[in-house]
Design a protein around this motif. Sequence first.
Motif, mmCIF file in Angstrom:
data_model
loop_
_atom_site.group_PDB
_atom_site.id
_atom_site.type_symbol
_atom_site.label_atom_id
_atom_site.label_comp_id
_atom_site.label_asym_id
_atom_site.label_seq_id
_atom_site.Cartn_x
_atom_site.Cartn_y
_atom_site.Cartn_z
ATOM 1 N N VAL A 73 39.612 0.002 -47.365
ATOM 2 C CA VAL A 73 40.057 -1.130 -46.555
ATOM 3 C C VAL A 73 41.493 -1.475 -46.954
ATOM 4 C CG1 VAL A 73 39.684 -3.563 -46.009
ATOM 5 C CG2 VAL A 73 37.729 -2.040 -46.304
ATOM 6 N N LEU A 74 42.346 -1.615 -45.949
ATOM 7 C CA LEU A 74 43.744 -1.981 -46.157
ATOM 8 C C LEU A 74 44.010 -3.251 -45.368
ATOM 9 C CD1 LEU A 74 46.593 -1.164 -47.232
ATOM 10 C CD2 LEU A 74 46.923 -0.016 -45.052
ATOM 11 N N THR A 75 44.470 -4.297 -46.045
ATOM 12 C CA THR A 75 44.777 -5.553 -45.370
ATOM 13 C C THR A 75 46.044 -6.130 -45.981
ATOM 14 O OG1 THR A 75 43.888 -7.692 -44.683
ATOM 15 C CG2 THR A 75 43.360 -6.981 -46.901
ATOM 16 N N GLY A 76 46.741 -6.928 -45.207
ATOM 17 C CA GLY A 76 47.941 -7.557 -45.727
ATOM 18 C C GLY A 76 48.910 -7.943 -44.645
ATOM 19 N N MET A 77 50.087 -8.384 -45.087
ATOM 20 C CA MET A 77 51.132 -8.797 -44.166
ATOM 21 C C MET A 77 52.450 -8.176 -44.602
ATOM 22 S SD MET A 77 52.346 -12.587 -42.919
ATOM 23 C CE MET A 77 52.703 -13.191 -44.549
ATOM 24 N N LEU A 78 53.157 -7.618 -43.636
ATOM 25 C CA LEU A 78 54.477 -7.062 -43.857
ATOM 26 C C LEU A 78 55.481 -7.888 -43.064
ATOM 27 C CD1 LEU A 78 53.624 -3.288 -43.384
ATOM 28 C CD2 LEU A 78 53.892 -4.520 -45.527
ATOM 29 N N TYR A 117 46.078 -6.906 -31.455
ATOM 30 C CA TYR A 117 45.613 -5.573 -31.083
ATOM 31 C C TYR A 117 44.361 -5.211 -31.867
ATOM 32 C CZ TYR A 117 50.164 -4.928 -28.925
ATOM 33 O OH TYR A 117 51.267 -5.057 -28.130
ATOM 34 N N LYS A 118 43.574 -4.306 -31.282
ATOM 35 C CA LYS A 118 42.421 -3.769 -32.005
ATOM 36 C C LYS A 118 42.321 -2.275 -31.743
ATOM 37 C CE LYS A 118 38.789 -4.206 -28.554
ATOM 38 N NZ LYS A 118 37.440 -4.598 -28.281
ATOM 39 N N ARG A 119 41.648 -1.616 -32.639
ATOM 40 C CA ARG A 119 41.291 -0.204 -32.529
ATOM 41 C C ARG A 119 40.037 -0.017 -33.377
ATOM 42 N NH1 ARG A 119 45.344 3.781 -33.451
ATOM 43 N NH2 ARG A 119 43.742 5.193 -34.113
ATOM 44 N N PRO A 120 39.353 1.111 -33.302
ATOM 45 C CA PRO A 120 38.099 1.256 -34.056
ATOM 46 C C PRO A 120 38.239 1.000 -35.558
ATOM 47 C CG PRO A 120 38.312 3.041 -32.482
ATOM 48 C CD PRO A 120 39.611 2.268 -32.446
ATOM 49 N N ILE A 126 50.847 -9.153 -34.565
ATOM 50 C CA ILE A 126 52.293 -9.049 -34.689
ATOM 51 C C ILE A 126 52.896 -10.354 -34.194
ATOM 52 C CG2 ILE A 126 54.343 -7.848 -33.836
ATOM 53 C CD1 ILE A 126 52.546 -5.340 -33.626
ATOM 54 N N SER A 127 53.731 -10.967 -35.035
ATOM 55 C CA SER A 127 54.451 -12.160 -34.594
ATOM 56 C C SER A 127 55.944 -11.879 -34.688
ATOM 57 C CB SER A 127 54.056 -13.389 -35.409
ATOM 58 O OG SER A 127 54.686 -13.394 -36.653
ATOM 59 N N LEU A 137 60.019 -10.212 -37.883
ATOM 60 C CA LEU A 137 58.813 -9.524 -37.444
ATOM 61 C C LEU A 137 57.790 -9.621 -38.563
ATOM 62 C CD1 LEU A 137 57.199 -7.382 -35.727
ATOM 63 C CD2 LEU A 137 58.459 -5.656 -37.017
ATOM 64 N N ARG A 138 56.595 -10.100 -38.231
ATOM 65 C CA ARG A 138 55.488 -10.151 -39.192
ATOM 66 C C ARG A 138 54.346 -9.320 -38.635
ATOM 67 N NH1 ARG A 138 55.395 -14.446 -43.081
ATOM 68 N NH2 ARG A 138 57.331 -15.580 -42.945
ATOM 69 N N ILE A 139 53.822 -8.439 -39.459
ATOM 70 C CA ILE A 139 52.687 -7.605 -39.080
ATOM 71 C C ILE A 139 51.547 -7.930 -40.037
ATOM 72 C CG2 ILE A 139 51.810 -5.256 -38.856
ATOM 73 C CD1 ILE A 139 54.767 -4.389 -38.420
ATOM 74 N N VAL A 140 50.455 -8.452 -39.498
ATOM 75 C CA VAL A 140 49.249 -8.724 -40.284
ATOM 76 C C VAL A 140 48.231 -7.678 -39.864
ATOM 77 C CG1 VAL A 140 47.426 -10.384 -40.810
ATOM 78 C CG2 VAL A 140 49.757 -11.188 -40.379
#
Length: 148
Positions: A73-78, A117-120, A126-127, A137-140
């Motif tokens: 599992v990979l989670t976070g914010m860039l 967005y979603k995928r399997p 994205i904000s 740009l923020r990617i969660v």
Amino acid sequence: MKNFLIILFINFLIISFAFAQEKPKVEVVTPQAEEVKSQEKKDLTYFPVPFIPVLKDLDYQSEKSALLRTGNVLTGMLVFRGNYSPKSLVEFYKVQMVNQGWEEIGSFSSKITFLAYKRPEGTAFISISEGWYYTELRIVVMLSQIKI
């Protein structure tokens, strides 16, 4: 909005722990640039996390970013900053996320544009917001079943 993103990030963190079936090693990672397979786009984008492209000339904000990897599992914010108009970044992600196999599940705009967005393998949010001298740009992201 900042509190909303923090709460959203904490929720994804809790969900990622709920989906973990074993007690995996927890590791905070710094994303590395990954070359794009397509030659014509080689100089434009890279993938700091699987399936999410980022323009190379956006500046990575490491002090505001974190990725948490637990097992698969990979989670976070860039967080990134750059000299793009918010509208051009929104259009970039609306096209490129679909090209990477994502399905848009919602969006809204005010001072900040928010794309979901979603995928399997998981979800991505994205904000995009405009600052005085830059666009942020923020990617969660929350991805599971990822071999890293």
